[in-house]
Write an enzyme that holds these catalytic residues in place. Structure first.
Site, PDB file in Angstrom:
ATOM      1  N   HIS A   1       1.005  -0.868  -0.229  1.00 35.31           N
ATOM      2  CA  HIS A   1       0.071   0.208   0.207  1.00 35.31           C
ATOM      3  C   HIS A   1       0.234   0.971   0.181  1.00 35.31           C
ATOM      4  CE1 HIS A   1      -3.537  -1.694   1.407  1.00 35.31           C
ATOM      5  NE2 HIS A   1      -2.909  -2.466   1.924  1.00 35.31           N
TER       6      HIS A   1
ATOM      7  N   THR B   1      12.856  -7.598   4.135  1.00 39.15           N
ATOM      8  CA  THR B   1      12.459  -6.456   3.619  1.00 39.15           C
ATOM      9  C   THR B   1      13.415  -5.761   2.435  1.00 39.15           C
ATOM     10  OG1 THR B   1      13.294  -5.421   5.102  1.00 39.15           O
ATOM     11  CG2 THR B   1      11.338  -5.366   6.019  1.00 39.15           C
ATOM     12  N   LYS B   2      14.161  -6.284   2.326  1.00 41.18           N
ATOM     13  CA  LYS B   2      15.201  -5.835   1.136  1.00 41.18           C
ATOM     14  C   LYS B   2      15.474  -6.624   0.359  1.00 41.18           C
ATOM     15  CE  LYS B   2      19.588  -5.486   4.483  1.00 41.18           C
ATOM     16  NZ  LYS B   2      20.042  -4.664   4.323  1.00 41.18           N
TER      17      LYS B   2
ATOM     18  N   LYS C   1      24.681 -16.156   8.931  1.00 40.71           N
ATOM     19  CA  LYS C   1      25.542 -17.534   8.563  1.00 40.71           C
ATOM     20  C   LYS C   1      25.541 -17.270   7.622  1.00 40.71           C
ATOM     21  CE  LYS C   1      26.133 -22.187  10.568  1.00 40.71           C
ATOM     22  NZ  LYS C   1      25.281 -23.237  10.503  1.00 40.71           N
TER      23      LYS C   1
END
Length: 181
Positions: free
Chosen positions: A101, A148-149, A167
């Site tokens: 959104h 998120t990335k 890791k």
């Protein structure tokens, strides 16, 4: 005789099963055929999906060699597109969300690049993959992580909120994989 029966059922009941890279038992084929094609739960999805999973815009999802949403409680939103590579394991209650959104106007959506999950990844229970994310080969997303990335390097374990590399892994080894069937 059993192989002939399985072959007949997969071709007759559900052609999508014969296109996947997995071997399914007769029980699974019949169960998902009844749920999706007779009871019409997730009937819009051309591959087998668990009745508690939700798939939005399956026509914009390239499912890879396994069946996304076959485990319980998954939410896969393909409105901006999702590309899933070969041998990607998706655990229960995983969310892959390709559209977000607009934070200044909640009625509007933000269009972005599709979510891309490369070969040999494992998305563990309750993890979330957000819009525009790309994961490199052999990336393991730990349970409860929120990605998120983009992480292009591959051969890593991601964990946390927001996810970060926790890791480094060796290159994925297909040798020794147990084949079902």
């Amino acid at each position: 005789m059993r192989r002939t029966l399985v072959y007949f059922l997969t071709k007759l009941l559900w052609p999508a099963y014969s296109k996947q890279g997995e071997n399914y038992s007769i029980g699974i084929i019949v169960k998902h055929f009844l749920i999706q094609k007779i009871l019409r739960i997730n009937s819009h999805v051309p591959w087998p999906v668990h009745p508690t999973s939700t798939i939005k815009s399956p026509h914009k999802i390239i499912p890879g060699s396994r069946t996304p949403g076959i485990t319980a409680g998954c939410h896969i939103d393909g409105r901006n597109g999702i590309i899933i590579g070969s041998n990607v394991w998706i655990g229960p209650r995983v969310s892959i969300i390709s559209m977000n959104h607009d934070i200044n106007s909640y009625q509007n959506y933000i269009f972005s690049q599709p979510v891309i999950i490369r070969d040999n990844c494992w998305l563990a229970t309750n993890c979330v993959i957000l819009a525009g994310v790309e994961l490199g080969e052999h990336t393991v997303v730990s349970a409860g992580a929120v990605v998120t990335k983009t992480f292009l390097d591959g051969n890593v374990v991601l964990g946390g909120v927001p996810a970060k590399v926790i890791k480094r892994l060796d290159i994925y080894n297909k040798v020794g994989c147990k084949q079902r069937g």
